[in-house]
Each structure stands twice: as C-alpha cells, then as structure tokens.
Enzyme design. Structure first.
Site, mmCIF file in Angstrom:
data_model
loop_
_atom_site.group_PDB
_atom_site.id
_atom_site.type_symbol
_atom_site.label_atom_id
_atom_site.label_comp_id
_atom_site.label_asym_id
_atom_site.label_seq_id
_atom_site.Cartn_x
_atom_site.Cartn_y
_atom_site.Cartn_z
ATOM 1 N N ASP A 40 39.005 51.704 38.125
ATOM 2 C CA ASP A 40 38.171 52.221 37.041
ATOM 3 C C ASP A 40 36.693 52.143 37.429
ATOM 4 O O ASP A 40 35.936 53.105 37.298
ATOM 5 C CB ASP A 40 38.437 51.384 35.776
ATOM 6 C CG ASP A 40 37.870 52.045 34.543
ATOM 7 O OD1 ASP A 40 37.660 53.271 34.569
ATOM 8 O OD2 ASP A 40 37.620 51.333 33.552
ATOM 9 N N ASP A 97 33.862 44.153 46.448
ATOM 10 C CA ASP A 97 32.395 44.114 46.414
ATOM 11 C C ASP A 97 31.813 44.802 47.640
ATOM 12 O O ASP A 97 30.852 45.573 47.561
ATOM 13 C CB ASP A 97 31.866 42.671 46.260
ATOM 14 C CG ASP A 97 32.696 41.642 46.988
ATOM 15 O OD1 ASP A 97 33.790 41.973 47.461
ATOM 16 O OD2 ASP A 97 32.244 40.486 47.098
ATOM 17 N N TYR A 131 44.421 45.376 32.594
ATOM 18 C CA TYR A 131 44.572 46.443 31.608
ATOM 19 C C TYR A 131 45.918 46.389 30.890
ATOM 20 O O TYR A 131 46.180 47.213 30.009
ATOM 21 C CB TYR A 131 44.454 47.812 32.277
ATOM 22 C CG TYR A 131 43.043 48.314 32.402
ATOM 23 C CD1 TYR A 131 42.173 47.728 33.317
ATOM 24 C CD2 TYR A 131 42.574 49.365 31.633
ATOM 25 C CE1 TYR A 131 40.873 48.184 33.446
ATOM 26 C CE2 TYR A 131 41.284 49.829 31.760
ATOM 27 C CZ TYR A 131 40.434 49.242 32.676
ATOM 28 O OH TYR A 131 39.160 49.696 32.797
#
Ligand code: NAD
Length: 388
Positions: free
Chosen positions: A278, A254, A154
C-alpha cells in the site's frame, strides 16, 4: 538497467473468468458498477463513459449493474457493503469501482478490506508508469507493485485498548513469550501465511512472464519481523527458484523506498505483503505524477475489481476538478482482463494522447488554466471515437 518496451500492463492474467455472453457476433458483458464516495461518482462515471465509447468503437456491448458500497450504501441500504453488491460482483465476475471513504481510527472497518476478503481478491496489481507529457523529476519509470491483499495487519484482527480480550491477550503473550506489553496498549495482529505468500509471489512471476518483465523484487522487513516477513521471504525464494527466466532479488522496505526515490528505473515488478504494498504503491504514484494517474486491479480466482489507487478525496468532491485518468486506466485494465485487448489498448492510447497533447488536463497536471474532470474525459472519448 536498460529499459525495454514491453507489452502493456493491460494484457493481464486471469482472462478465464470474464463473463462473456457471446450471442452471434455480438460480445456482451455485464459489469458491476460502484460509483463510490467523494469524488468517486465523478471519476467512475468518466471511466464508464470511456468504456461505453470503446464498446461502440470496438463492437461489443456492456450493460452496467449499478450497485452501492460505502457511505451511500450505509445511508440507503443500512450497510456499507450490502449483500446484493457482493452477489452482483460474484455473479458478473468483474466490477468497476470508485473509491470509498473509511473513517480514520473509528467507525466502520474499511469496505475495501471487507470486499477483498469476501471475494478472495488476493492480488492487488498497481502499475506506475511515467507517461510522456507528465512533469516528473524522473525520465524513465515503469514499475508494477503486486500487493498481497488478504492478510498482514490489514486482516482486521484488532484488539482495542482497555478491552477484556486485549488484557487476556497481553497476559497470554507474557506467558508464552515472556515479553511484556504495556497494559494500556491496543494490538493489531499481523498474520502472514505460506499459502497466501506463495499465491502472491506466483502471481507476480506469472505477471512478469506474461508481460515480458525481467525482474521481481520481494519487499520485506525480515531483519526485524523474522517470523512473519521472514516467512514471506523464504516462500518468495522458493517460488523464485521455480521461475528461472526472471531475475529475483529482495529488498528491505526502508531501503526499497530510498532506492525507488533515487533510481526507480532499476526496478520492475515489486511483490509486497499488504501494508508495504500500500505504502510503496503510493510512493510509486508520486514518481509518475501523482495519485490522479495510478490505476489498480484487485484480482482473485473467480472475480476482479478495478479501481483507482486514490481515495475519495473529500475536499475535491462535487467540484468536477480531479483527474479521471486513474479510473480511466483502471477501466482499460478491466477491458484487457475481460479479453477486449483492442479496446483496452485503444482506451489507453487515447488517454496517453490527451496527456501528451497537454491541452485538456486537470489541475494536477496543468495547474494554470486547468480543465474539468468531464472535459478531460470528453477529450479521451473523442480520441477513442476518432481512433486518432
Ligand atoms: P485520497 O487519495 O483520497 O486523496 C489525497 C490527495 O490526493 C487529495 O487531496 C488530492 O490532492 C490528491 N488526489 C487524489 N485523487 C486525485 C485525483 N483523481 N486527481 C487529482 N488529485 C487527486 O487520500 P485521503 O484523503 O487520505 O483519503 C480519503 C478517503 O479515501 C479516506 O476515507 C480513505 O480511507 C479513502 N481511501 C479509499 C480508497 C479506496 O476506496 N480504494 C483508497 C485510498 C483511500
């Protein structure tokens, strides 16, 4: 793990920085207000009215310093993030903000990313709690995602396909690492630093202690990204060793997603680098009834910005139909942050009552015969005023 009742996520950290202009017995606050794009004005105004009602009920004053960001600001002021908006937040040290549209894959870079970087809002706090009355596959979810807000992919360090700088970078990488990157590639850089990792993990532990939470889980992909996520994990372990009262563990991102879907009641505070934070926080919103219910705070050393997790939902804009709860809960977090704990609790309690009663709810919570955004906000305001 048995669940415990704990103090609300509202009693957050960083009280020191509110702008409290005490004069006699009246506490008064100036707060920057940014309505946002799409459904932004609808949900932001709903939250603002709730704060006004809470201020009246609990005996303090709020004056709103209206500023713009996003599409409206671009149209009216020629910039998506005008200097005066940033100055207003820096001066008032607290802002209530609506979502802002970011064009996908083209156009201006995210205003939110720019704002968080410019104001040093390094911690993104995203509670996800299942409220009585909300239909969900789960019965017990009470999670808080603490997302690093300033770096990772980001950071906005990007190299477009075909650009001269990109070819130079590809050559440099080949010469330094021996790795070949296809010449028709675009590249995004993922910086992860010791200082930002330490700061966010410290924040997560402080939050856990202040809110009597028992466990902090660091989320990463250190098995693959050994340099960046490996560093984040190493720092997280170092920080954890200084906070003995809170359980610490870590999980590969994951696997974390699967665990959250299978048994969310096992987890408590999740501390994540920017991108995973996020994604994981949207997943968590899904566990507790959807984006319409997910509030957030962006917190830095000198100021804080409160906003819903959701975006500008353009297809719903102007229809007075989306759920204002995420914005109203963000406003409650904001009241806690400025030190108005009774008002924060009163607002949160009023929202929960309206949801539990199940009569005045928007389409996402009551698909048959839904109420409007303003009806739901009015129902909450009536509860605040009556105190019942
Ligand atoms: P979104 O969050 O705006 O909406 C996705 C879907 O979630 C909506 O279509 C709707 O079905 C549901 N939803 C969202 N908010 C809701 C609410 N309050 N009540 C009920 N349902 C709700 O995501 P998107 O469509 O991917 O993004 C739209 C724009 O918002 C993009 O430009 C994106 O970049 C931006 N965005 C901004 C922020 C922010 O400003 N903080 C955050 C996320 C996305």
């Amino acid at each position: 793990m048995p669940r415990r009742r704990r103090s609300s996520a509202l009693s957050t950290i960083n009280r020191l920085h509110h702008r409290d202009k005490r004069s006699g017995k009246t506490r008064s606050y100036e707060i920057t207000f940014i309505a946002g794009d799409g459904v932004g004005p609808e949900v932001s105004n709903a939250a603002r009215w709730c704060v006004d009602a809470a201020a009246e009920k609990y005996g303090f004053e709020v004056s709103w310093d209206e500023q713009q960001a996003g599409e409206v600001a671009l149209r009216r002021q020629g910039s998506v993030l005008p200097r005066r908006t940033i100055d207003s937040i820096a001066r008032n040290r607290v802002a209530l903000k609506g979502p802002i549209t970011t064009p996908i894959g083209e156009g201006f870079r995210s205003v939110n990313v720019q704002m968080r970087k410019t104001l040093g809002l390094y911690a993104n706090l995203r509670p996800a709690r299942l409220f009585p009355g909300v239909k969900s596959r789960y019965s017990d979810v009470d999670l808080v995602v603490v997302r690093e807000n300033t770096e990772d992919v980001y950071a906005g360090i990007e190299f477009d396909e075909g650009a001269r700088a990109t070819s130079q970078l590809i050559r440099l990488i080949a010469s330094k690492s021996g790795e070949r990157i296809a010449p028709d590639s675009a590249i995004t850089i993922k910086p992860i630093s010791i200082s930002a990792s330490r700061r966010i993990v410290e924040f997560a532990f402080r939050y856990a202690k202040d809110n009597r939470r028992k466990r902090v889980t660091a989320v990463h992909k250190a098995n693959i990204m050994k340099s960046t996520d490996g560093l984040f994990l190493k720092v997280a372990r170092q920080v954890a060793s200084r906070h003995r009262g809170v359980i610490f563990d870590d999980m590969i991102v994951d696997s974390m997603c699967m665990q959250l879907v299978l048994k969310p009641e096992m987890y408590d505070v999740l501390v994540c680098p920017n991108l995973y934070g996020d994604i994981i926080s949207d997943l968590c919103s899904g566990l507790v009834g959807g984006l319409g219910l997910a509030p957030s705070a962006n917190i830095g050393d000198s100021c804080a910005v409160f906003e819903p997790v959701h975006g500008s939902a353009p297809k719903h804009a102007g229809k007075n139909e989306v759920n204002p709860t995420a914005s109203m809960l963000s406003a409650a977090m904001m009241l806690g942050h400025i030190g108005e704990a009774r008002a924060a609790k009163g607002l949160e309690r009023s929202i929960l009552k309206v949801i539990r009663e199940g009569r005045v709810l928007t389409y996402d919570l009551k698909p048959r015969n839904p109420s409007t955004t303003t009806d739901m906000a009015d129902a909450v305001i009536r509860k605040i005023r009556s105190g019942r």
